[in-house]
Design a protein around this motif. Sequence first.
Motif, PDB file in Angstrom:
ATOM      1  N   LEU A 126       0.830  -1.208   0.000  1.00 48.38           N
ATOM      2  CA  LEU A 126       0.000   0.000   0.000  1.00 48.38           C
ATOM      3  C   LEU A 126       0.865   1.259   0.000  1.00 48.38           C
ATOM      4  N   LEU A 127       1.925   1.231   0.796  1.00 51.71           N
ATOM      5  CA  LEU A 127       2.819   2.380   0.851  1.00 51.71           C
ATOM      6  C   LEU A 127       3.492   2.608  -0.500  1.00 51.71           C
ATOM      7  N   GLN A 128       3.893   1.527  -1.163  1.00 53.22           N
ATOM      8  CA  GLN A 128       4.525   1.670  -2.469  1.00 53.22           C
ATOM      9  C   GLN A 128       3.552   2.226  -3.497  1.00 53.22           C
ATOM     10  N   GLU A 129       2.299   1.783  -3.429  1.00 56.88           N
ATOM     11  CA  GLU A 129       1.270   2.317  -4.325  1.00 56.88           C
ATOM     12  C   GLU A 129       1.086   3.818  -4.109  1.00 56.88           C
ATOM     13  N   LYS A 130       1.105   4.213  -2.859  1.00 56.35           N
ATOM     14  CA  LYS A 130       0.961   5.635  -2.556  1.00 56.35           C
ATOM     15  C   LYS A 130       2.143   6.436  -3.118  1.00 56.35           C
ATOM     16  N   ILE A 131       3.359   5.883  -2.981  1.00 57.23           N
ATOM     17  CA  ILE A 131       4.541   6.570  -3.507  1.00 57.23           C
ATOM     18  C   ILE A 131       4.462   6.691  -5.025  1.00 57.23           C
ATOM     19  N   ASP A 132       4.030   5.628  -5.694  1.00 61.70           N
ATOM     20  CA  ASP A 132       3.909   5.664  -7.164  1.00 61.70           C
ATOM     21  C   ASP A 132       2.884   6.699  -7.604  1.00 61.70           C
ATOM     22  N   LEU A 133       1.750   6.759  -6.902  1.00 61.29           N
ATOM     23  CA  LEU A 133       0.736   7.746  -7.250  1.00 61.29           C
ATOM     24  C   LEU A 133       1.238   9.172  -7.003  1.00 61.29           C
ATOM     25  N   SER A 134       1.974   9.340  -5.918  1.00 58.11           N
ATOM     26  CA  SER A 134       2.524  10.671  -5.631  1.00 58.11           C
ATOM     27  C   SER A 134       3.521  11.095  -6.699  1.00 58.11           C
ATOM     28  N   THR A 135       4.312  10.139  -7.188  1.00 63.75           N
ATOM     29  CA  THR A 135       5.264  10.457  -8.260  1.00 63.75           C
ATOM     30  C   THR A 135       4.534  10.877  -9.528  1.00 63.75           C
ATOM     31  N   LYS A 136       3.486  10.154  -9.877  1.00 60.82           N
ATOM     32  CA  LYS A 136       2.692  10.535 -11.057  1.00 60.82           C
ATOM     33  C   LYS A 136       2.062  11.906 -10.873  1.00 60.82           C
TER      34      LYS A 136
END
Length: 498
Positions: free
Chosen positions: A379-389
Motif C-alpha cells: 500500500l505504501l509503495q502504491e501511494k509513492i507511485d501515485l505521488s510520483t505521477k
Amino acid sequence: MNKETSNPVGQNVDDEIDLKDIFIPLWKAKYRILLFGLICLSLTLVYSLGGVIVDKSNYASIQVHFNFQGVEDGTFPNGEKFSPQELISGSVLSEVYRNIDSPSFDYADLVSAINVTPDFNGADELKSVVTGLLSKEKGLTNQEYSDAVSEYTNEIIAQSKKNVILTIDQDLLGGNLKKPSDLLHSIPKIWATHAIEDRGVLSMFAPTISTLDTHINSGELLIQVNVLSDTYSLLSKSVAGLSGSLDNQSITDPESGMAVADLRYKLDLENKYRISILKELVVKNGVGVKNESWYKGFREARLGKLERERSSLERMVDVYEQALIEFNQQQYSPSEGAKSQGGGNSGTTVYSPQYGEDVINRLMELGSKMSDPAYRKSLLQEKIDLSTKLQVVITEINFYDFQKPTDDEVSISVEEISNLINQSFTELEEIHSALLGIIQVSNLSSLDDRGELFDLVGSVQENVSSNLSQRVMLKAVLAFILGCILGMVVVFGRRVLR
C-alpha cells in the motif's frame, strides 16, 4: 459284629462331555450356518457400499513439478496468470487428441478421463512452522499467531501450485500402460510449447511498441513536437525496465553493438539538447504556429486534461493515506489497550490451539491482510507511485500554464525546427531498434536458463482404486464370522428346545 461299609470311591460318575455331540450337529447344519454368515456379509456390504456393485477403477498417474520463476505466486515470468489446470485446457487436449493414431474414443471421452489434482508435498517446509507454534508453551500474541498462520497458508498455496498429479483412466486406452504413459508425457510438453511459443510466458520483457512510426500526419509543429516528447517517454520507461536487471547490463544489441547504458545515455542527451528545446520553442514561444485560435485551444484542452488527472491522483493519494492510517491503528490498538489496563507490551495472548482440520477453514480469516506487513508495504509503495505521477502532472501543468510573449524574438525558422524534429525521430528510431535487439537477447537468455517450465518426477505409476477398501473388507470378514456364530447359536438353541 461285622458292619458293611459303603465305598464312595468305587462309585463311577459319568461326567465326561462327548465332542461328537457338539461337532456332529454343527456338521449336519453347516449349510445353515454358512447361510447365516453370508446373509450378515451381504447386509454389511450393502450398508457400507450403498449397493452390491463394486466400483473399481484403473488409472495411470505422473507427478508434474513446475520450475519457473513466479509459480508460487501464480504468475509466469512475463507477468501472465498461471494455473495448473492449463495442462488440461482445450488447446492442449485438442492437440493431444489430434496426435493419437486412429483413436477408438471421442474427444469428450478424453477430456473426462484426464484430471489434474494438487500434490502437496511440502510437509518438510511446514514442519518448522507448526513445530514453532506448538513449542510456545506460554502462548502466542495476536501478531505472532496471525503471521505464523499466514506463512502456513502461503506455503500450502505455493506448494499446491508447484506440484500436481496428472492422471488418466486406463480403461480409455484398453488397459495398456504404455499408451497412457506416452499420452501423459505428451500433455506437459504440448502445454509448455504453447506457453513459450504462442504466449511468450518466459519473455521477461516485452517491447513497448513493435514498430516506431516516424511519419506524423500533421503539418502542425505543435502536434509533432508533443508526439516526439511522448515517444521519448515511452522509450525511457522501457530502457529503465531493462536497466533494473543486472543480467541485462552486459547484453548488447547484435546489430548496433549498443548496451542498455548506451541507450540510456543517448536518450538523456536527446532529451536535454533537442527534444526539450524544441518543445520549449514550439509550445511556449509559438514558433511555427499557423492558427492562433487552434494553438490557444490546444493549450487549454491540454491544461483541462492535466487538471482532471491531478484531481484524480490527489483523491487516490488521500485514499491510500487513509487506508495506511487505519491499518496502523488496527495494528497498535490492542497493545495500547493492554498497556492502559496495566498489561505488558506483548499484546493480547492467544494460546496455541490444537492444529486439526478446523485450522484450514480458519486460515484466511486469521491471516487477515490488516496484520500483514507485506500488504501494508505494498500500500505504501502504491501511494509513492501515485505521488510520483502526481508530481509529473503538476510539472506538466506548470509548463503549459503560461502567457505567450507578445514580442517574438525567436529567429529560428519553421523549416529548421521541422528538420530538427525529423532528426530527433531518426535518433529515437535507432534507439528503438537497438532496444528491440537487447530485449530479444534477454528473453532468449531467460529461456535458456529456465528450460521447459516443468519437470516430471519419477515415472508413470499404475493405480487401482475401488470402493471395496481394506476397511470395508475387514468389516465384511467380521460380519461373516459373527453370522456363522449366530448360526451355531440357532442350531444349539433349536436342539435344546427339542
